[in-house]
Scaffold this active site. Structure first.
Site, short mmCIF file in Angstrom:
data_model
loop_
_atom_site.label_atom_id
_atom_site.label_comp_id
_atom_site.label_asym_id
_atom_site.label_seq_id
_atom_site.Cartn_x
_atom_site.Cartn_y
_atom_site.Cartn_z
N GLN A 294 0.84 -1.20 0.00
CA GLN A 294 0.00 0.00 0.00
C GLN A 294 0.87 1.25 0.00
O GLN A 294 1.82 1.35 0.78
CB GLN A 294 -0.92 0.00 1.22
CG GLN A 294 -1.95 -1.12 1.22
CD GLN A 294 -3.03 -0.92 0.17
OE1 GLN A 294 -3.23 0.19 -0.33
NE2 GLN A 294 -3.73 -2.00 -0.15
N TYR A 327 -5.71 -12.38 -3.08
CA TYR A 327 -4.84 -11.31 -3.58
C TYR A 327 -4.03 -10.79 -2.39
O TYR A 327 -4.04 -9.60 -2.07
CB TYR A 327 -5.65 -10.19 -4.23
CG TYR A 327 -6.59 -10.64 -5.32
CD1 TYR A 327 -6.12 -10.86 -6.62
CD2 TYR A 327 -7.93 -10.86 -5.06
CE1 TYR A 327 -6.98 -11.29 -7.63
CE2 TYR A 327 -8.81 -11.29 -6.07
CZ TYR A 327 -8.33 -11.50 -7.34
OH TYR A 327 -9.18 -11.91 -8.32
N GLU A 351 -1.96 -15.45 -3.92
CA GLU A 351 -1.39 -14.29 -4.60
C GLU A 351 -0.94 -14.72 -5.99
O GLU A 351 -0.33 -15.78 -6.17
CB GLU A 351 -0.21 -13.73 -3.81
CG GLU A 351 0.66 -12.73 -4.55
CD GLU A 351 -0.10 -11.51 -5.06
OE1 GLU A 351 0.20 -11.05 -6.17
OE2 GLU A 351 -1.00 -11.02 -4.34
N ASP A 404 -8.91 -8.47 -1.51
CA ASP A 404 -8.26 -7.21 -1.85
C ASP A 404 -7.74 -7.28 -3.29
O ASP A 404 -6.53 -7.39 -3.52
CB ASP A 404 -7.10 -6.94 -0.87
CG ASP A 404 -6.43 -5.60 -1.11
OD1 ASP A 404 -7.01 -4.74 -1.81
OD2 ASP A 404 -5.30 -5.41 -0.61
N CYS A 431 -9.61 -0.43 -4.36
CA CYS A 431 -9.01 0.87 -4.68
C CYS A 431 -9.68 1.53 -5.87
O CYS A 431 -9.18 2.54 -6.37
CB CYS A 431 -7.52 0.72 -4.93
SG CYS A 431 -7.11 -0.39 -6.30
#
Length: 478
Positions: A294, A327, A351, A404, A431
């Site tokens: 992030q 993720y 991932e 995410d 996001c």
């Protein structure tokens, strides 16, 4: 809305318009003869002069930049960054760089614009009613810097990761919006001080095409990734890399430097190390090369507190629970999930990036109850279910999930695979409000609803906004 007029007949690409509502993507909507124009660097309600940047006659809509403000909004302020200011750029006959498209709006005004965008996307794409949003989202987008210094309150100095392009003359630069044009810059005021302390604009980057800088907020050391121009010979690329590395070694706090291939994320260390150390209150994480983390210095805590807070307060993370982090990156959410469920529980971390998945294995090596798998989320979820059934068990069911996804969202296939595992709750971190809203609709079609919702301004002075939602099966709403 008043009808725009041509500023002069000699400049048919220049109009005067009264600006309508904000739209997702950093634009506001204006109209000319019934045609929609997406205008950047405006504020709803303003009357502005614009220059059309994309205006094909058969296009469904046009794009434009503001060149002059005729009647300003009360929320308009002087842009903090000359290179990104549309008005100053227009005065010198140039385009502004991208990356700070809300810098002309007060911080209060930015929060209001982003709140409008989140609501509009969830109503139009997500199918949520106005009354539902009034209840779920009464607070609106929250400022994460309100308790900081004056500079932080203005939304500056927050980026811990920054990408740069290089001009034809070898100078540090950034792209203009939707353009291959690279404009030189002399500062990066959105970045944490360690980035500007490198004074990259002083260096000769001839032979270098792209740069990525990672500067953890904990001060543990900066990493500079250099991508040579693709067409260079190996000898010329090596010379360019050595020249830049020598210059960076003279800085007061020399960074680590590595050669970087943006296509496959491979790195070759030149000086120092090829990774950075990120930290939260309770954990330490290794993030290699351009691996995901992030970018706002406060984002790891803000997002982890919000997402896990939903699951903890709802009783979904009891000792012994079976949970998943999808993720998962380097393990920002995986690590506290592992703490929450204890050694008798289990955590599946998925991932897609091989390098970042390797980082997760290093970061979580001491947690035997964490299983880390690399690959596509929907495929691994399906494999987990089939594996459970093949040994005589039932389809694997998760007590809770943290989701995410990247900016494009999870998508229909992932939502379908995830719903099939019948979790009790999903903490969804997004996001992009449009991608999030589309996924909310997919979940709704599968019988799920948004139970709680928050949004955070983790990208000040840009149009981006982060949302965190608690999704539960409709029958479990309370």
């Amino acid at each position: 809305m008043s009808s725009p007029e041509l500023t002069t007949a000699a400049h048919p690409d220049r109009l005067t318009v009264t600006v309508g509502p904000v739209a997702h993507g950093g634009h506001c909507v204006a109209r000319h003869d019934g045609r929609v124009i997406f205008v950047r660097h405006a504020i709803p309600g303003e009357t502005v002069e614009i220059v059309l940047t994309e205006h094909d006659a058969d296009a469904k809509f046009w794009r434009a930049d503001v060149t002059k403000v005729v009647e300003p909004s009360a929320e308009r302020v002087n842009h903090f960054w000359p290179e990104a200011d549309a008005l100053r750029a227009a005065a010198r006959g140039a385009a502004p760089i991208g990356g700070a498209e809300y810098g002309h709006v007060s911080r209060k005004g930015q929060l209001a614009l982003k709140t409008s965008v989140v609501r509009e996307q969830l109503e139009r794409l997500g199918g949520l009613s106005t009354s539902a949003l009034d209840e779920l989202f009464s607070v609106g987008v929250e400022d994460v810097d309100s308790a900081g210094t004056d500079a932080q309150q203005a939304g500056l100095g927050w980026r811990t990761r920054v990408g740069f392009a290089i001009t034809a003359s070898g100078k540090l630069g950034m792209h203009a919006h939707r353009s291959h044009t690279i404009l030189p810059i002399q500062e990066m005021p959105l970045a944490v001080p360690a980035v500007d302390d490198l004074r990259l604009w002083e260096l000769d980057f001839t032979g270098i095409e792209r740069i990525e800088v990672a500067a953890p907020a904990n001060g543990s050391g900066v990493l500079v990734l250099l991508a040579p121009v693709h067409s260079l010979s190996e000898k010329a690329a090596g010379q360019a890399l050595k020249r830049v590395a020598r210059a960076l070694a003279t800085r007061e706090v020399p960074p680590s430097v590595a050669r970087w291939n943006p296509e496959n994320s491979e790195i070759e260390v030149i000086n120092g190390r090829g990774w950075v150390k990120e930290t939260t209150d309770d954990h330490e994480f290794r993030v290699t090369g351009d691996g995901f983390w992030q970018i706002h210095r406060n984002a790891p805590k803000v997002l982890a507190d919000a997402a896990l807070g939903y699951l903890l307060s709802g009783g979904y993370l009891n000792d012994g629970a079976d949970v998943a982090d999808l993720y998962a990156g380097a393990g920002l959410f995986t690590a506290p999930l592992a703490d929450a469920v204890g050694p008798d529980g289990s955590v599946l971390s998925v991932e897609g990036s091989p390098g970042t998945s390797r980082d997760a294995r290093k970061n979580l090596h001491a947690s035997a109850h964490v299983e880390i798998l690399q690959g596509r989320v929907e495929k691994i979820l399906g494999t987990q279910s089939r594996a459970s059934q093949s040994v005589g068990g039932q389809r694997r069911r998760f007590d809770a999930v943290v989701l995410d996804p990247p900016r494009a969202g999870a998508g229909k296939d992932v939502v379908r695979a995830l719903v099939a595992t019948q979790p009790n709750a999903i903490a969804y971190v997004s996001c992009d409000p449009a991608a999030f809203a589309r996924d909310v609709k997919y979940f709704a079609n599968a019988g799920w609803q948004v139970e709680k919702l928050r949004a955070f301004d983790l990208y000040p002075h840009t149009h981006h906004v982060e949302t965190v939602a608690l999704l539960t099966p409709a029958a479990k709403q309370h």
